[in-house]
Design an enzyme around this catalytic site. Structure first.
Site, mmCIF file in Angstrom:
data_model
loop_
_atom_site.group_PDB
_atom_site.id
_atom_site.type_symbol
_atom_site.label_atom_id
_atom_site.label_comp_id
_atom_site.label_asym_id
_atom_site.label_seq_id
_atom_site.Cartn_x
_atom_site.Cartn_y
_atom_site.Cartn_z
ATOM 1 N N SER A 192 -51.146 -42.808 17.286
ATOM 2 C CA SER A 192 -49.933 -43.614 17.402
ATOM 3 C C SER A 192 -49.046 -43.433 16.169
ATOM 4 O O SER A 192 -48.592 -42.324 15.902
ATOM 5 C CB SER A 192 -50.312 -45.087 17.630
ATOM 6 N N ASP A 328 -48.140 -44.438 29.442
ATOM 7 C CA ASP A 328 -48.122 -45.234 28.209
ATOM 8 C C ASP A 328 -46.938 -46.199 28.264
ATOM 9 O O ASP A 328 -45.784 -45.758 28.295
ATOM 10 C CB ASP A 328 -47.984 -44.297 27.005
ATOM 11 N N HIS A 359 -51.766 -46.587 26.266
ATOM 12 C CA HIS A 359 -51.565 -46.316 24.846
ATOM 13 C C HIS A 359 -52.902 -46.421 24.121
ATOM 14 O O HIS A 359 -53.418 -47.511 23.875
ATOM 15 C CB HIS A 359 -50.555 -47.308 24.244
#
Length: 401
Positions: A192, A328, A359
């Site tokens: 991320s 996501d 995610h």
């Protein structure tokens, strides 16, 4: 039983089926790659990329459920790897820590995986622990950066915490690893926000990177913070809700260390208004009130452009692999177009897109209860192996950059 009640039950069931996306079927990941040699090496070591990714049947086809479960539960039957905490004193007075985990099995090659977690995360985050344990079992040494301010047990010693584009902390960890294990090859892995930092680090020409850094892997980053924040401010796909959660996480770190970060001297020096910081309901509001002022940016747009890995693509010299999920909820498909274009125009680069996974979720198998090891964990371990093999082939002259 009344018709009205039956109608209500039918509506609820239809809504659940739509949310859970149960009509979907397992699909193979899509891969964008110009370099056939690189792709062959990737498929050879990571054959999982040729197989359909099979999420838990009941809820795994929902990106929202995968994302929420990742945030709340993390992983099932998560191990707690044993390591040591390394403390570094940086030139700006910051205390940087990273956790170091030795391999559980010996390998012919000495490989260190340098891991950069997601926003406000650390070595104590469950998804990080699961990946570290699997990597250890496969003979890899792991080092996990603890974002400054994220650990409750480590006090902030300067007037800053981590931010979206500040790669100096990750660079300091990598340099320290190089000094400790000068013969080890280093693969950078970022999740991320960490994926953005790793990619930016790999593309920053002004930063001297040890030759031991042989490549990087990015997972579930958004690439462009300028455009990404515009999408996150919309309620579509509940993105504004996720943005609120991220904002509260960052804000809680600032307020936890307020005696240093918001001291009278700091507030005067950077013209900070503590009430505005506390009242911020979105990351752009928090960045306007705090981050851009502490880092001396004229606007949050300037901060976001400086932070975005997209603007450092052209100067990346090492092999890179990028992974995203199409469902996501934080990263709309529009933000994935640049990385697809980049992957089909550059050597030693691959972009892998999975239809499901949310995610950082990527739970795998079962009907209700998933496997303890996720698709992402085992795929990442294989991808590290593919970068090591590519580097070995490069050293033998079997391929070229």
């Amino acid at each position: 039983m009344s018709p009205a009640f039956l109608t209500l039950v039918a509506v609820v069931v239809c809504i659940l089926f739509r949310i859970l996306n149960v009509h979907s079927q397992p699909l193979k990941p899509s891969v964008w790659c110009l370099d056939e040699q690189f792709l062959d090496c990737l498929y050879k070591i990571a054959p999982v990329l040729k197989e359909p990714y099979v999420p838990p049947r009941l809820w795994g086809f929902s990106g929202h459920v995968q994302t929420v479960l990742h945030s709340i539960v993390g992983r099932v039957r998560c191990p707690w790897p044993l390591g040591e905490r390394v403390y570094l004193s940086l030139r700006d007075g910051s205390t940087l820590t990273y956790d170091l985990y030795q391999p559980l099995h010996e390998q012919e090659d000495d490989i260190t995986v340098a891991i950069c977690p997601g926003i406000a995360n650390s070595s104590e985050s469950v998804y990080i622990r699961t990946f570290v344990h699997l990597a250890q079992c496969n003979g890899y040494r792991c080092a996990v950066l603890n974002h400054i301010g994220a650990l409750r047990s480590v006090q902030v010693t300067s007037t800053r915490i981590f931010t979206y584009g500040h790669t100096e902390d990750f660079a300091a960890m990598v340099e320290n690893l190089h000094q400790k294990y000068c013969q080890s090859r280093i693969v950078a892995v970022g999740f991320s926000l960490g994926g953005n930092l790793v990619t930016k680090y790999m593309g920053e020409m002004q930063k001297l990177k040890p030759l031991s850094v042989i490549g990087g892997i990015s997972i579930c980053q958004g690439y462009n913070a300028v455009e990404g924040t515009k999408w996150l401010l919309n309620w579509q796909n509940f993105r504004r809700f996720y943005l609120y959660i991220m904002t509260e996480n960052v804000k809680s770190i600032i307020l936890r260390h307020r005696h240093i970060l918001l001291s009278d001297e700091v507030k005067t020096r950077h013209n900070l208004n503590e009430r505005e910081i506390i009242a911020a309901a979105t990351l752009p509001e928090l960045d306007e009130a705090y981050t851009r002022k502490v880092y001396n940016f004229g606007s949050i747009q300037e901060l976001y452009k400086w932070s975005s890995s997209l603007f450092y693509f052209d100067t990346i010299e090492k092999p890179m692999i990028f992974i995203n999920a199409r469902d996501d909820p934080l990263i709309p498909e529009e933000l994935l177009l640049p990385i697809k274009e980049y992957a089909i125009t550059r050597q030693n680069t691959a972009y892998v897109e999975v239809a499901h996974g949310g995610h950082l979720g990527f739970y795998e198998g079962g009907f209700l209860y998933p496997n303890p090891v996720t698709w992402l964990d085992r795929t990442l371990v294989a991808m590290v192996g593919s970068l090591v093999m590519m580097h070995a082939d490069l050293g033998k002259g079997n391929t070229k950059l």
